[in-house]
Design an enzyme around this catalytic site. Sequence first.
Site, mmCIF file in Angstrom:
data_model
loop_
_atom_site.group_PDB
_atom_site.id
_atom_site.type_symbol
_atom_site.label_atom_id
_atom_site.label_comp_id
_atom_site.label_asym_id
_atom_site.label_seq_id
_atom_site.Cartn_x
_atom_site.Cartn_y
_atom_site.Cartn_z
ATOM 1 N N ASP A 31 0.863 -1.191 0.000
ATOM 2 C CA ASP A 31 0.000 0.000 0.000
ATOM 3 C C ASP A 31 0.888 1.225 0.000
ATOM 4 O OD1 ASP A 31 -2.145 1.984 0.727
ATOM 5 O OD2 ASP A 31 -3.302 0.158 1.003
ATOM 6 N N GLY A 69 -5.733 -2.306 -4.871
ATOM 7 C CA GLY A 69 -5.275 -0.908 -4.786
ATOM 8 C C GLY A 69 -6.007 0.009 -5.745
ATOM 9 N N SER A 72 -11.326 3.970 -4.366
ATOM 10 C CA SER A 72 -12.382 2.967 -4.181
ATOM 11 C C SER A 72 -13.806 3.522 -4.273
ATOM 12 C CB SER A 72 -12.196 2.282 -2.826
ATOM 13 O OG SER A 72 -12.399 3.228 -1.800
ATOM 14 N N SER A 108 -16.237 -4.007 -9.437
ATOM 15 C CA SER A 108 -17.237 -3.466 -8.511
ATOM 16 C C SER A 108 -18.643 -3.595 -9.068
ATOM 17 C CB SER A 108 -16.917 -1.987 -8.273
ATOM 18 O OG SER A 108 -17.971 -1.358 -7.586
ATOM 19 N N ASN A 109 -19.615 -3.585 -8.158
ATOM 20 C CA ASN A 109 -21.028 -3.506 -8.564
ATOM 21 C C ASN A 109 -21.266 -2.222 -9.357
ATOM 22 O OD1 ASN A 109 -22.656 -1.458 -6.539
ATOM 23 N ND2 ASN A 109 -20.909 -2.366 -5.491
ATOM 24 N N TYR A 133 -15.662 6.191 -11.522
ATOM 25 C CA TYR A 133 -15.099 5.053 -10.790
ATOM 26 C C TYR A 133 -15.549 3.733 -11.439
ATOM 27 C CZ TYR A 133 -15.022 1.539 -7.074
ATOM 28 O OH TYR A 133 -14.851 0.377 -6.369
HETATM 29 C C1 15L Z 1 -17.537 -0.016 -4.103
HETATM 30 O O1 15L Z 1 -17.158 -0.367 -5.207
HETATM 31 C C2 15L Z 1 -16.647 0.700 -3.166
HETATM 32 O O2 15L Z 1 -15.293 0.322 -3.332
HETATM 33 C C3 15L Z 1 -17.060 0.570 -1.726
HETATM 34 O O3 15L Z 1 -16.386 1.556 -0.997
HETATM 35 C C4 15L Z 1 -18.566 0.704 -1.541
HETATM 36 O O4 15L Z 1 -18.946 2.026 -1.830
HETATM 37 C C5 15L Z 1 -19.275 -0.278 -2.450
HETATM 38 O O5 15L Z 1 -18.850 -0.174 -3.786
HETATM 39 C C6 15L Z 1 -20.801 -0.132 -2.409
HETATM 40 O O6 15L Z 1 -21.421 -0.043 -3.463
HETATM 41 O O7 15L Z 1 -21.332 -0.165 -1.321
#
Ligand code: 15L
Length: 300
Positions: A31, A69, A72, A108-109, A133
Amino acid sequence: MKTVLITGAAGDVGTHLRRELAGKYRIRASDLRGLKERFKGQQFMRADIAEFKDTLRITRGVDAVVHLGGHSVEGPWEGILSANIIGCYNVFEAARRNGVKRILFPTSNHATGFYRRDQTIDHRVYPRPDSRYGVSKVFGEALGSLYADKYGMEVFCMRLGNVNPAPIDKRRLSIWISPRDLAQLVTIGIEHPEVRFEIVYGVSGNARSWYDNSNAARLGYRPQDDAEMHAAQVLAREKPGDPVAEQYQGGVFVVAEEIPNPAPLPGKAGVKPRRAAARSTSPRRGAAKARARSRPRRRR
Ligand code: 15L
């Protein structure tokens, strides 16, 4: 015992994962920041993934990389460009040059956050990112696909929901993943002999899930947790949310320009959430425009 590099290891997700995997793998934690929590036998290497020479150094001699990393949450483009686009490229390219075949990419979602909540989606849907993002996560998935097809790397993309000991609100009842379920999925990603390029959803076995996660099940994922056991408590404290955000799986990411960073760098306060309208000279017109922009024209 396999040596596994975890980038972004000081963050919340990295810390949960290191705790769960302690003793199972030789962990190299990396990190930009120091680690708040350390676990026995885990090595720490400070690195800035935006610097290629750093990524070459940390990927040397490992069996697999879990590339957590990066930035986020939604935020200014400059930060996302350097951490999530340049940084992600550096990690893949450095791994390739060092002969590391297996990369786990926690996407990520928010790569699919503009799907509506009344839709069930699987790993084959077209990405519909809800933020810059989210776009950066789609970039990582595409890069993984390229490195698998062109260089024979083994890439396991996990579209993570929200990693937490318990779900924190109504949206997270659909996308929550417990640390132990995450560890199970990551272990599959490291160990499964037939990974070439896979996309799975990183969620627990939630009754309210928006995902058909049959690809993860095919690879052996059997989640132990379900957010439903927390539902009554979560719903009792839920406040009405933004009506546009409420329609989409990505929630507030579909309307916000910035989301507070859950893990800001030391000395830097997390930013306050900023609506799209905040950038406009005319707040009212800006809000209307932002809303219009946030409504997709087509339904997939
Ligand atoms: C993400 O992709 C983020 O990294 C995390 O911090 C949350 O915000 C998560 O999604 C979410 O949707 O709850």
